[in-house]
Design a protein around this motif. Structure first.
Motif, PDB file in Angstrom:
ATOM      1  N   LYS A 108       0.842  -1.197   0.000  1.00  0.00           N
ATOM      2  CA  LYS A 108       0.000   0.000   0.000  1.00  0.00           C
ATOM      3  C   LYS A 108       0.873   1.241   0.000  1.00  0.00           C
ATOM      4  O   LYS A 108       2.015   1.205   0.430  1.00  0.00           O
ATOM      5  CB  LYS A 108      -0.897   0.006   1.240  1.00  0.00           C
ATOM      6  N   PRO A 109       0.344   2.355  -0.454  1.00  0.00           N
ATOM      7  CA  PRO A 109       1.096   3.604  -0.414  1.00  0.00           C
ATOM      8  C   PRO A 109       1.423   3.976   1.024  1.00  0.00           C
ATOM      9  O   PRO A 109       0.741   3.540   1.951  1.00  0.00           O
ATOM     10  CB  PRO A 109       0.126   4.624  -1.047  1.00  0.00           C
ATOM     11  N   PRO A 110       2.474   4.781   1.260  1.00  0.00           N
ATOM     12  CA  PRO A 110       2.831   5.199   2.613  1.00  0.00           C
ATOM     13  C   PRO A 110       1.663   5.907   3.283  1.00  0.00           C
ATOM     14  O   PRO A 110       0.929   6.662   2.656  1.00  0.00           O
ATOM     15  CB  PRO A 110       4.014   6.174   2.392  1.00  0.00           C
ATOM     16  N   ARG A 111       1.526   5.663   4.569  1.00  0.00           N
ATOM     17  CA  ARG A 111       0.460   6.289   5.328  1.00  0.00           C
ATOM     18  C   ARG A 111       1.041   7.277   6.323  1.00  0.00           C
ATOM     19  O   ARG A 111       2.100   7.059   6.877  1.00  0.00           O
ATOM     20  CB  ARG A 111      -0.325   5.224   6.104  1.00  0.00           C
ATOM     21  N   VAL A 169      -5.372  13.881   2.256  1.00  0.00           N
ATOM     22  CA  VAL A 169      -4.295  13.118   1.605  1.00  0.00           C
ATOM     23  C   VAL A 169      -4.057  11.812   2.354  1.00  0.00           C
ATOM     24  O   VAL A 169      -3.915  10.730   1.750  1.00  0.00           O
ATOM     25  CB  VAL A 169      -3.001  13.954   1.549  1.00  0.00           C
ATOM     26  N   ALA A 170      -4.027  11.883   3.684  1.00  0.00           N
ATOM     27  CA  ALA A 170      -3.790  10.677   4.488  1.00  0.00           C
ATOM     28  C   ALA A 170      -4.893   9.648   4.276  1.00  0.00           C
ATOM     29  O   ALA A 170      -4.618   8.449   4.151  1.00  0.00           O
ATOM     30  CB  ALA A 170      -3.685  11.052   5.965  1.00  0.00           C
ATOM     31  N   ARG A 171      -6.142  10.102   4.207  1.00  0.00           N
ATOM     32  CA  ARG A 171      -7.242   9.147   4.024  1.00  0.00           C
ATOM     33  C   ARG A 171      -7.184   8.484   2.655  1.00  0.00           C
ATOM     34  O   ARG A 171      -7.497   7.292   2.517  1.00  0.00           O
ATOM     35  CB  ARG A 171      -8.590   9.866   4.193  1.00  0.00           C
ATOM     36  N   THR A 172      -6.798   9.217   1.630  1.00  0.00           N
ATOM     37  CA  THR A 172      -6.692   8.598   0.306  1.00  0.00           C
ATOM     38  C   THR A 172      -5.560   7.581   0.276  1.00  0.00           C
ATOM     39  O   THR A 172      -5.653   6.557  -0.403  1.00  0.00           O
ATOM     40  CB  THR A 172      -6.466   9.669  -0.783  1.00  0.00           C
ATOM     41  N   GLU A 173      -4.472   7.845   1.022  1.00  0.00           N
ATOM     42  CA  GLU A 173      -3.346   6.910   1.050  1.00  0.00           C
ATOM     43  C   GLU A 173      -3.688   5.646   1.823  1.00  0.00           C
ATOM     44  O   GLU A 173      -3.125   4.580   1.563  1.00  0.00           O
ATOM     45  CB  GLU A 173      -2.121   7.588   1.666  1.00  0.00           C
TER      46      GLU A 173
END
Length: 604
Positions: free
Chosen positions: A258-261, A419-423
C-alpha cells in the motif's frame, strides 16, 4: 577509584573475562537477518560491565589495543560456535589497523583457527576516532578488501572526519549514528539529512545501515527513505545467542503493498520495545539490566507474552538502599516489588484516550510509563513524557492553522487529513457543509449574530461527528468539511441539518419566525424576501482501494455542494465507482431527501 578500575581492567585482560553479545542487523526488503554485530561486555558484577566504562577505562590506561585484541579473539570464538552463514560486524579502531600493530599473519591465523571466512567479516571503522595517518590506514584497508573482508564506517555524523573518511575509504557499508534516527518522525532536519545521505550512498554504490531503530515510528520513516538495513532494539537487544525479533518486518511487509500512510495518532506511535523480564527474574537481574541501560527507568514484567506490571528503577534503589538491603533482597523475584497497577493500552488506542486514562487513573500520581499490547501480547512501553510532548506539539501545530472563530482545523490540516485518508485506501466520506441564506441573515441581524450561527454549526458538527477518526474542519466563512469513515456518515449529515434548522431559529425575532422569511436586498440592490437559514450537505463517498487523489475529491465535493444547494432538502451524494453498486445512479433516499450520482458522471 581510577586505581580500582585499572586493577579491574588488568584482571579482565589477564583472565580474558570478556563476553561477546550479538545484536541483529536486519534486511527490511528481504524480511530476514542480514548479520550480527559483535559487542563486548565485562562481567555482570564488574564496574567495567558496560561497554562505555570498559573502553573508556582502557583508553585512560593506554590499553585500548590490548583490549581490542582480546575482544576480537573472543568474538571469533563465540561466532564460530554458532555456525551461522551470516555477516559478522566487528569494531576495530584505526590504530589497530596501523603498522606496526596490524599483523596480517595473526589475522589469517585467527580466521583459520575458528573456521571463519574473510568474506563473512565486516570490519567497522568508527568515525569517532581520528586517523593519524590516512595513507597508511588506506593501505591496510586495500589489503583487507583484497583478502575478501568488507569495510564499514561506523557512527557516521558523530565524529571527526565526516564525509572525507567516506570518500577516501570507499566502504561497503556506512552506519548512520543513532542520534539521527532517534525521534526522526518528529524532526524535519534529521529526515532531510538522511535523505541526502541516502542519495549520496546510491551514487557511490554503498549500503546504509540505520542504527538505533527503537520504535515503529522510526522504523517507518527509515523504511520510507529507502534504507534497507536496520539495527536497533526494535529487532533485538545484544544477547549471547544469535536471535532477532522480526515481527515488525512482517507488519512492514503487510503495509508494503500500500502507499505510505501518515502516522496515526495511536499508542503504537510511541511504543518502544524494551526487553521484558519474567516474574521469576531476580531483583539483581533487573538492577543489572537497568544499570547497563541508563536510558531505561522501568522494565516490563511479562510471562508468556502477558504483561503483569512494571519494575521501576527507583523501587529497586529504594529497596537496596536500606541497611543490608541488597544482600537481603537481591535474590527475591521481581514479582515481590513490581507495580501491578501499570496502565495497559492496546496498540491502536488513540493517544488522546491514553492521555485521558493516565490523568484519570490517579489524582495524586501521574504514571511515567504505560504498557502497549498487540492482540493482548506485550509489544513495548510508552513514556508519558513522550506522550505529553507529542500531544503538546500536535496542539501547537493545530493552533497554527485553526480558524480563529471556531478553533477548528483550517485548510492546511484539512488537506493533510484528506491526503492521508486517500493513502489509507479505506472507505470514507467527505461532507461539505454550507449555510443557505447566510448573507441575508448577516446583513439584517449583523455580523455578531452571523458569527454565533457559524459557531453553532461548528458545535453541532463536533457533537454529531464524535467518533475517534472523525475529522471536522472549517474551510472559512460558513463552509465546513467533515471526513468520516463511519458507515452512518450520510445519516449523521442529515441529523446535523435537522438540528441546525431547529437551533438556529433562536437567533430570529418572533416577528421573523411568524412570517417565515427575512427581508433584505438581493445582489442587484432590490428588496427581496429570503427564507430562514438552512444547511446544505454535499457528500463524496469514496470506496476502498479507490484510486482517486485528494485534489479530485475536493473537486467532487465542490460539485456535490453546488448540487446540494439546488436539491430537495439540500442533500446530494457523489459515489465512487467502488461504492456505486450500493445504489442505482441518480437514485434517491426512500424519503426523497437525497439525490446522488457516481464519480464518472462528474468527470464526464
Amino acid at each position: 577509584m581510577q586505581d580500582c578500575l585499572s586493577q579491574e581492567l588488568n584482571r579482565l585482560l589477564l583472565t580474558e573475562d570478556i563476553t561477546t553479545l550479538l545484536q541483529p542487523i536486519v534486511n527490511i526488503n528481504r524480511k530476514c537477518v542480514f548479520g550480527f554485530e559483535a559487542l563486548s561486555r565485562g562481567p555482570s558484577d564488574s564496574p567495567l560491565h558496560t561497554a562505555p566504562m570498559l573502553f573508556e577505562t582502557a583508553e585512560r590506561c593506554g590499553q585500548t589495543l590490548e583490549l581490542e585484541t582480546l575482544c576480537l579473539r573472543t568474538a571469533a570464538r563465540h561466532w564460530s560456535g554458532h555456525g551461522t552463514p551470516l555477516k559478522l560486524f566487528v569494531n576495530i579502531s584505526p590504530a589497530k589497523l596501523m603498522p606496526p600493530e596490524f599483523n596480517p599473519t595473526q589475522l589469517q591465523e585467527l580466521l583459520l583457527a575458528n573456521g571463519l571466512k574473510a568474506s563473512d567479516i565486516v570490519i567497522e571503522l568508527s568515525e569517532r576516532y581520528p586517523t593519524a595517518d590516512p595513507s597508511e590506514l588506506l593501505k591496510t584497508l586495500v589489503w583487507l578488501k583484497a583478502e575478501g573482508f568488507l569495510i564499514a564506517i561506523d557512527d557516521l555524523g558523530s565524529g571527526y572526519s565526516g564525509l572525507k573518511l567516506w570518500s577516501e575509504l570507499k566502504p561497503d557499508f556506512v552506519k548512520i549514528d543513532r542520534h539521527f534516527i532517534r525521534d526522526i518522525q518528529d524532526d524535519l532536519i534529521k529526515r532531510e539529512f538522511l535523505r541526502s545521505v541516502v542519495d549520496l550512498a546510491d551514487r557511490l554504490g554503498c549500503k546504509l545501515i540505520a542504527e538505533g531503530v527503537e520504535t515503529e515510528a522510526e522504523f517507518r520513516v527509515v523504511s520510507e527513505l529507502g534504507i534497507a538495513l536496520v539495527q536497533g532494539f526494535l529487532f533485538g537487544r545484544p544477547k549471547p545467542i544469535a536471535t532477532a525479533y522480526l515481527d515488525s518486518l512482517n507488519d512492514h511487509a503487510a503495509l508494503a503493498s500500500k502507499p505510505p500512510r501518515r502516522e496515526k495518532e495511536i499508542a503504537g506511535l510511541l511504543c518502544r520495545y524494551i526487553e521484558p523480564v519474567t516474574s521469576e527474574s531476580t531483583l539483581r537481574d533487573a538492577w543489572e539490566r537497568l544499570q547497563s541501560e541508563p536510558d531505561v527507568f522501568a522494565l516490563p514484567v511479562v510471562d508468556n507474552g502477558r504483561p503483569l506490571g512494571l519494575i521501576h528503577k527507583w523501587r529497586i534503589m529504594e529497596t537496596f538502599s536500606t541497611p543490608y538491603g541488597r544482600s537481603l533482597y537481591e535474590r527475591l523475584p521481581v514479582s515481590n516489588r513490581h507495580s501491578a497497577d501499570a496502565l495497559v493500552v492496546d496498540y491502536e488506542v488513540p493517544l488522546n484516550e491514553v492521555s485521558e486514562r493516565l490523568i484519570n487513573d490517579d489524582a495524586h500520581y501521574l504514571k511515567q510509563h504505560f504498557i502497549v499490547v498487540k492482540n493482548g501480547k506485550y509489544a513495548g512501553l510508552g513514556a508519558t513524557r513522550s506522550l505529553l510532548k507529542h500531544i503538546t506539539e500536535q496542539k501547537i501545530e493545530n493552533a497554527r492553522y485553526s480558524n480563529p472563530l471556531t478553533f477548528l482545523p483550517g485548510n492546511v490540516p484539512i488537506q493533510q487529513t484528506l491526503v492521508a485518508r486517500t493513502e489509507e485506501m479505506r472507505a470514507f466520506s467527505l461532507i461539505y457543509f454550507d449555510i443557505n441564506m447566510f448573507k441575508p441573515l448577516n446583513d439584517v441581524l449583523g455580523y455578531r449574530v452571523g458569527d454565533q450561527v457559524i459557531v453553532l454549526l461548528a458545535e453541532l458538527l463536533k457533537e454529531v461527528f464524535h467518533a475517534s477518526d472523525d475529522f471536522v474542519g472549517h474551510i472559512g466563512g460558513d463552509d465546513f468539511v467533515v471526513i468520516s469513515s463511519s458507515s452512518s456518515a450520510n445519516y449523521n449529515a442529515g441529523t446535523v441539518q435537522s438540528l441546525f434548522a431547529e437551533r438556529s431559529r433562536r437567533f430570529y425575532s418572533d416577528c421573523i419566525l411568524k412570517s417565515g422569511f427575512i427581508e433584505s436586498e438581493d445582489r442587484n440592490g432590490q428588496p427581496c424576501r429570503f427564507p430562514l437559514v438552512s444547511l446544505s450537505a454535499g457528500t463524496v463517498e469514496v470506496g476502498p482501494d479507490e484510486k482517486v487523489t485528494a485534489d479530485q475529491i475536493s473537486e467532487f465535493a465542490s460539485f456535490a455542494k453546488t448540487r446540494a444547494k439546488a436539491s430537495p432538502n439540500f442533500r446530494f451524494v457523489v459515489f465512487s465507482r467502488a461504492r456505486s453498486g450500493e445504489r442505482s445512479e441518480g437514485s434517491q433516499d426512500s424519503d426523497g431527501s437525497c439525490v446522488s450520482c457516481v464519480l464518472g458522471e462528474v468527470q464526464n
